[in-house]
Design an enzyme around this catalytic site. Structure first.
Site, PDB file in Angstrom:
ATOM      1  N   LYS A 117      -0.838  -4.392  -2.855  1.00  7.60           N
ATOM      2  CA  LYS A 117      -2.031  -3.744  -2.568  1.00  7.60           C
ATOM      3  C   LYS A 117      -2.217  -2.331  -3.040  1.00  7.60           C
ATOM      4  O   LYS A 117      -1.740  -1.196  -2.535  1.00  7.60           O
ATOM      5  CB  LYS A 117      -1.952  -3.772  -0.978  1.00  7.60           C
ATOM      6  CG  LYS A 117      -3.526  -3.338  -0.262  1.00  7.60           C
ATOM      7  CD  LYS A 117      -3.816  -2.298  -0.137  1.00  7.60           C
ATOM      8  CE  LYS A 117      -4.978  -1.977   0.579  1.00  7.60           C
ATOM      9  NZ  LYS A 117      -5.782  -0.572   0.680  1.00  7.60           N
ATOM     10  N   SER A 154       0.861  -1.225  -0.070  1.00  9.22           N
ATOM     11  CA  SER A 154       0.004   0.014  -0.010  1.00  9.22           C
ATOM     12  C   SER A 154       0.964   1.145   0.111  1.00  9.22           C
ATOM     13  O   SER A 154       1.650   1.547  -0.993  1.00  9.22           O
ATOM     14  CB  SER A 154      -0.839   0.113   1.241  1.00  9.22           C
ATOM     15  OG  SER A 154      -1.850   1.140   1.304  1.00  9.22           O
ATOM     16  N   ASP A 181      10.417   4.870  -9.959  1.00  9.69           N
ATOM     17  CA  ASP A 181       9.850   5.442 -11.409  1.00  9.69           C
ATOM     18  C   ASP A 181      10.886   6.688 -11.921  1.00  9.69           C
ATOM     19  O   ASP A 181      11.005   7.156 -12.952  1.00  9.69           O
ATOM     20  CB  ASP A 181       8.472   5.644 -11.350  1.00  9.69           C
ATOM     21  CG  ASP A 181       7.509   4.354 -11.553  1.00  9.69           C
ATOM     22  OD1 ASP A 181       8.189   3.392 -11.604  1.00  9.69           O
ATOM     23  OD2 ASP A 181       6.425   4.744 -11.679  1.00  9.69           O
TER      24      ASP A 181
END
Length: 520
Positions: free
Chosen positions: A309, A284, A295
């Site tokens: 999640k 999460s 990224d």
């Protein structure tokens, strides 16, 4: 803004329901069923439970994370994330049906009144809690209470014959979510975040500032076993590493338009090497931070594929204090990867056993066992490295799970709390001597060796409970990790969690790999 949007959606849905409450409306059908069971069923029924079971039944067919919580469950779920609770402020454990104080919370009401590590709380408001087989939850209920209320404690202290009496005024007790922060190597800081709560960003920033003063130029951010928490806490922490206006995460759902969360700029660690540690239980909010750093090519991710999640739950408060946590959107990393792993609606069992499937498939031991479809391919935003969506964050540097480190004998000793109980007893008996002998953690770390008598006691206690190594080879394989674990536990009880992780991390393969990469 989010709350306002949700309110409009709920109002709109409510209006639609009132229009659709005709004889054939699904909602009318549900209402008739509830009335029939409540009024006509052969036995008496609990209408409250009947409705709650109906709500749970609806949510269970949707996705693995939509859920219903009773008012009591709501309080228990929110407490670790709110950053505080109200009570007397002690860390404790149970030893032979007696509450043993590990440490009073620094600056808390118990410390202020003179309660010290090693004290045994034997009574609360004249009710005995020692030697009466009282559940740990019931003891906690008696110790906790509203701020400003008083509680009378009976304390047994080593070396004092009489029971001591303390009147403690309860107060707000902070719950720390940054488990540890220390200099793991010259120039390299280490911060471990256990969860993302209301105070996590403030704790994290304080840790960063402390380590920078100690000469930190590179950081290992440990998110192993971090199950997530508040989105905003994750966004703020990721923002400390990224440049102004860098996208951190975005959410989007069927009825929820895309919402972007971006770095605000002026972060405390926009420069310097960063390595993020993850494992299969990193989930999460922790995956949001990991995905954003990966990224943007701000740092590298080391460990094993994260939990996956990526479903956004919106709390919907009900009149009696209960709550529906309804999935309304997905989380996406800056490169467009969906964090959520695949699931079959209504199949909670298969979803819950995902870790077992990963173990059996060999994924936890070899990166080659993780397969991604080309259609899930994405690219990092600066170096254009290939990363994959489809569930969880795949690390840049894979570290296999060492299944040989924890022998079956060690797992059984731990499961029966033999190790932790023996440690607590040892520290309780030798605390004064240890503090006199080791005036600093650095001294303790260099000179202390776990006594053979403590090992012998654990082995003997194991035999009493029918926990035995299959042969001498298994015993010898268990001892190195057990000795390190005991030394770390003793350090924790004499100092704090920083010292515990400073010792245990030297055996953590993922931490060790991160240190190798820092050197390179």
């Amino acid at each position: 803004m989010c709350a306002a949007i949700l309110s409009l959606h709920l109002l709109s849905a409510s209006a639609q329901m009132s229009v659709r409450l005709g004889p054939d409306a699904p909602l009318r059908k549900l209402q008739i069923a509830e009335m029939a069971v409540n009024n006509l069923y052969v036995d008496s029924v609990d209408e409250q439970k009947l409705v709650e079971d109906g709500i749970r039944g609806m949510l269970e067919k949707l996705d693995p994370h939509s859920s219903y919580l009773t008012a009591k469950e709501v309080k228990a779920a929110n407490e670790p994330l709110q950053g505080n609770f109200e009570g007397i402020g002690v860390q404790f454990n149970m030893v032979e049906d007696t509450l043993l104080v590990i440490q009073p919370v620094s600056g808390g009401p118990s410390e202020k009144m003179g309660i010290v590590a090693g004290d045994r709380i034997v009574s609360v408001n004249d009710t005995a809690i020692a030697g009466v087989k009282m559940a740990k939850e019931e003891i906690m209920r008696r110790l906790r209470g509203p701020k400003g209320t008083k509680v009378n404690l009976g304390i047994v202290r080593r070396g004092i014959a009489d029971t001591l009496r303390f009147v403690i005024t309860r107060d707000k007790i902070p719950v720390k979510s940054v488990d540890a922060s220390y200099m793991i190597r010259p120039g390299v800081g280490y911060i471990r975040i256990g969860s993302f709560g209301a105070t996590t960003h403030d704790e994290f920033c304080a840790s960063l500032k402390k380590l920078k003063k100690q000469g930190m130029r590179s950081l290992i951010l440990d998110l192993q076993e971090n199950g997530g928490g508040y989105l905003q806490a994750a966004v703020k922490i990721a923002g400390e590493f990224l440049q102004y206006n860098d996208l951190i995460v975005y959410t989007q759902g069927r009825q929820i338009r895309r919402m972007d969360y971006k770095a605000q700029g002026g972060g405390l660690f926009e420069n310097g090497k960063v390595i993020v540690l993850v494992d299969s239980y990193t989930a999460s909010a922790a995956e949001i931070v990991s995905g954003a750093i990966q990224d943007h090519d701000r740092g590298i991710v080391v460990g094993r594929r994260t939990f996956g999640k990526g479903l956004v739950q919106r709390p919907i408060d009900l009149p009696d204090g209960s709550m529906i946590r309804l999935t309304i959107a997905h989380y996406y990393t800056p490169s467009g990867r969906c964090i959520q792993k695949p699931y079959e609606k209504g199949n909670q069992k298969d979803y819950a056993e995902d870790m077992l499937h990963r173990l059996k498939s060999g994924e936890l031991m070899s990166a080659d066992s993780v397969h991604f479809a080309d259609s899930l391919k994405c690219y990092t935003l600066k170096k254009h490295r290939v990363v994959y969506g489809g569930g969880g964050i795949m690390p840049d540097e894979f570290v296999p799970l060492d299944t040989l480190k924890y022998t079956k004998y060690h797992r059984q000793l731990a499961a029966k709390t033999i190790i932790i109980t023996a440690n607590l007893r040892y520290v309780d008996e030798h605390r004064k001597q240890l503090r006199q002998q080791y005036t600093s953690f650095a001294d303790f770390r260099q000179r202390f060796e776990v006594p053979q008598t403590l090992i012998d006691h654990i082995v003997a206690e194991g035999e009493k409970q029918n926990v035995k190594p299959k042969d001498d080879a298994e015993l010898q394989a268990t001892l190195p990790y057990l000795r390190t674990q005991l030394k770390a536990l003793i350090a924790r009880d004499l100092w704090d969690m920083d010292e515990y992780y400073a010792i245990m991390n030297e055996l953590n393969d993922t931490v060790r790999r991160a240190l190798e990469l820092m050197n390179n």
